[in-house]
Scaffold this motif. Sequence first.
Motif, PDB file in Angstrom:
ATOM      1  N   LYS A  69       0.826  -1.199   0.000  1.00 19.10           N
ATOM      2  CA  LYS A  69       0.000   0.000   0.000  1.00 19.10           C
ATOM      3  C   LYS A  69       0.865   1.255   0.000  1.00 19.10           C
ATOM      4  CE  LYS A  69      -3.993   2.061   2.190  1.00 19.10           C
ATOM      5  NZ  LYS A  69      -5.010   1.993   3.244  1.00 19.10           N
ATOM      6  N   LYS A  80      -7.282   9.444  -7.065  1.00 21.30           N
ATOM      7  CA  LYS A  80      -8.311  10.142  -6.288  1.00 21.30           C
ATOM      8  C   LYS A  80      -8.625  11.517  -6.852  1.00 21.30           C
ATOM      9  CE  LYS A  80      -8.444   8.329  -1.581  1.00 21.30           C
ATOM     10  NZ  LYS A  80      -7.691   8.335  -0.313  1.00 21.30           N
ATOM     11  N   SER A  87     -14.417   6.726  -4.998  1.00 23.88           N
ATOM     12  CA  SER A  87     -13.555   6.240  -3.913  1.00 23.88           C
ATOM     13  C   SER A  87     -12.465   5.334  -4.485  1.00 23.88           C
ATOM     14  CB  SER A  87     -14.376   5.484  -2.879  1.00 23.88           C
ATOM     15  OG  SER A  87     -14.842   4.286  -3.445  1.00 23.88           O
ATOM     16  N   GLU A  89      -9.585   2.310  -3.343  1.00 23.28           N
ATOM     17  CA  GLU A  89      -9.312   1.373  -2.252  1.00 23.28           C
ATOM     18  C   GLU A  89      -8.151   0.463  -2.641  1.00 23.28           C
ATOM     19  OE1 GLU A  89     -12.057  -1.830   0.257  1.00 23.28           O
ATOM     20  OE2 GLU A  89     -12.539  -1.280  -1.796  1.00 23.28           O
ATOM     21  N   VAL A  91      -6.426  -3.012  -2.338  1.00 25.43           N
ATOM     22  CA  VAL A  91      -6.800  -4.368  -1.944  1.00 25.43           C
ATOM     23  C   VAL A  91      -5.544  -5.235  -1.941  1.00 25.43           C
ATOM     24  CG1 VAL A  91      -8.246  -6.361  -2.497  1.00 25.43           C
ATOM     25  CG2 VAL A  91      -9.057  -4.053  -3.006  1.00 25.43           C
ATOM     26  N   GLU A 124     -13.929   3.174  -7.471  1.00 22.04           N
ATOM     27  CA  GLU A 124     -15.382   3.265  -7.519  1.00 22.04           C
ATOM     28  C   GLU A 124     -15.724   4.507  -8.332  1.00 22.04           C
ATOM     29  OE1 GLU A 124     -18.394   1.222  -6.683  1.00 22.04           O
ATOM     30  OE2 GLU A 124     -16.905   0.780  -5.111  1.00 22.04           O
TER      31      GLU A 124
END
Lengths: 285, 226
Positions: A69, A80, A87, A89, A91, A124
């Motif tokens: 990450k 972003k 959104s 994220e 994973v 997203e």
Amino acid sequence: MRALFFAIGQAFSSFWRRSFVTFLSIITITIAMVILGAFLLISLNLRGAIGSLKRQVQLEFFLKDGTTKADASSLIEAIKGERGVESVEFVTAERAKIEFIDEFGEELLEGLKRNPFPPSIRVELAKDLTMGEAVDSLAAKFKDDKLVEELSAPNRIAHSLAKASRISLILTGLWGLVLLIAATTIITNTVKLAISQRGDSIRVMQLVGASRNFVRLPFLLEGLIHGLISGSLAWAVLWGLSEAAGYVLPSIIPIPLPWNISIVLLGGAFGAIGSIIALRRYLNY
Amino acid sequence: MSVLHFDRVSKSYGKGWIALSDVSFAIEDGEFAFLVGSSGAGKSTLLSLVIMEQRPDYGLVEVAGFDSNSIKHEQIPVLRRKLGIVFQDFRLLPDMTAAENIAFALKVTGQPRKFIKRRTFELLAKMGLSHKAKSFPHELSGGEKQRIAIARALANSPLLLLADEPTGNLDPRATDELMELLLEINSQGTSILMATHNTDLIDRVPMRVLELENGVLVGDRARGAE
Ligand SMILES: Nc1ncnc2c1ncn2[C@@H]1O[C@H](COP(=O)(O)OP(=O)(O)OP(=O)(O)O)[C@@H](O)[C@H]1O
Ligand SMILES: [Mg+2]
């Protein structure tokens, strides 16, 4: 005031005396309102379905093995900042594996020594109508990033969804308009039929000195009553339809109450306006 | 005083067809006049101008204090309540009983309920039809229907009673009864203008005769004193 009492009396007595024509015009308005309502129900659910599909639209950047990450943090920040991104994220490979097992079971992974899933960045996307282009530009911009190994390809789906929802919006409007015009025409003609039998009476009333409103009021009330009854019947039928459809598609969205009330009122308005339009050619002054 | 005055009135339908041409006459208060002429002479057209169903192309129609130049749409019902109108085909409201038909003419003027009731029964009695008060038009004979129509026309005590071929659908006996009734109404002060084909009737009843021929007023014979 006197004219109003007279009108109410006439409206009710003619209701029973001309039961066939009354029946006919109530049925016509009811059918028109049911078609309108059914269309409303369908387009409401279609839009609902598209909306929930769109919510699932994601773009996923699969990263090179072993990317953490922290490694990806600047990429995440960059994504972003993009238009249409709701959104972002990160994973991990471990989570991707767990999700896969949750969904498909462990058997498929048996015998594999190492985790086959790469870490990824899930994006997203906003439920925007022009989302298709946003996805394109996002994909183009980041697919060559040195951390990105592969790109999920929901572009096409996103595109067609955006298109479908745009088309459905236009179709909704057009269909609604066509139905409204058709309903108005059918209803006015039915009321004309109902009134034509009384054309002579209307002339006679005017001959003995009845004012225009005196003649009109009973017809207006009668039309209003027919329309309100039709609207209520349509409401009942539509309720039955969406209940029945609920057995097949449990997620069906029923027509919301304000719309149902609008259908009843619209029926009333149709009945009243239809009467006024149909009366015009019989009124001498 | 004249209740009706035609001053050089012309009326044509569409282009060219002249139904009335330069017609002038007056009906005095309390007067009785026949309007005669062969079919198509313009009798009904003349009456439709009196009730302002149509307006003249030229000339002026003055009736009961209104005139065809200045009357407004919303005054037409007010005018019609001062006139009584009777037709060959009766024109009763089929959904209403005899009594309701008469009462209707009173309702449109906004009379009190009590008065309407009293007046309706008074008129039914006068026509000798009290026992038919609750009958619908299709249950009445031609003569009875015509008497109900006359009762309705008289309801608001009109200044002028217009009758377009009122005996056209009646047998000789009913015709005589009707004529008697009209003369009685006239003797009580109501002016009457009656269009008719019935030459036999005109010969027997010595009243003024206005004669139309192809829309032109060709004769006006006052015969009261013959
Ligand atoms: N609405 C109309 N449109 C066109 N022409 C008309 C109309 N009404 C009457 N006419 C014509 O005007 C002329 C006069 O008609 P009107 O009805 O006044 O005659 P009338 O004297 O009452 O005849 P009848 O004795 O047969 O009732 C006729 O030639 C008729 O065809
Ligand atoms: Mg005529």
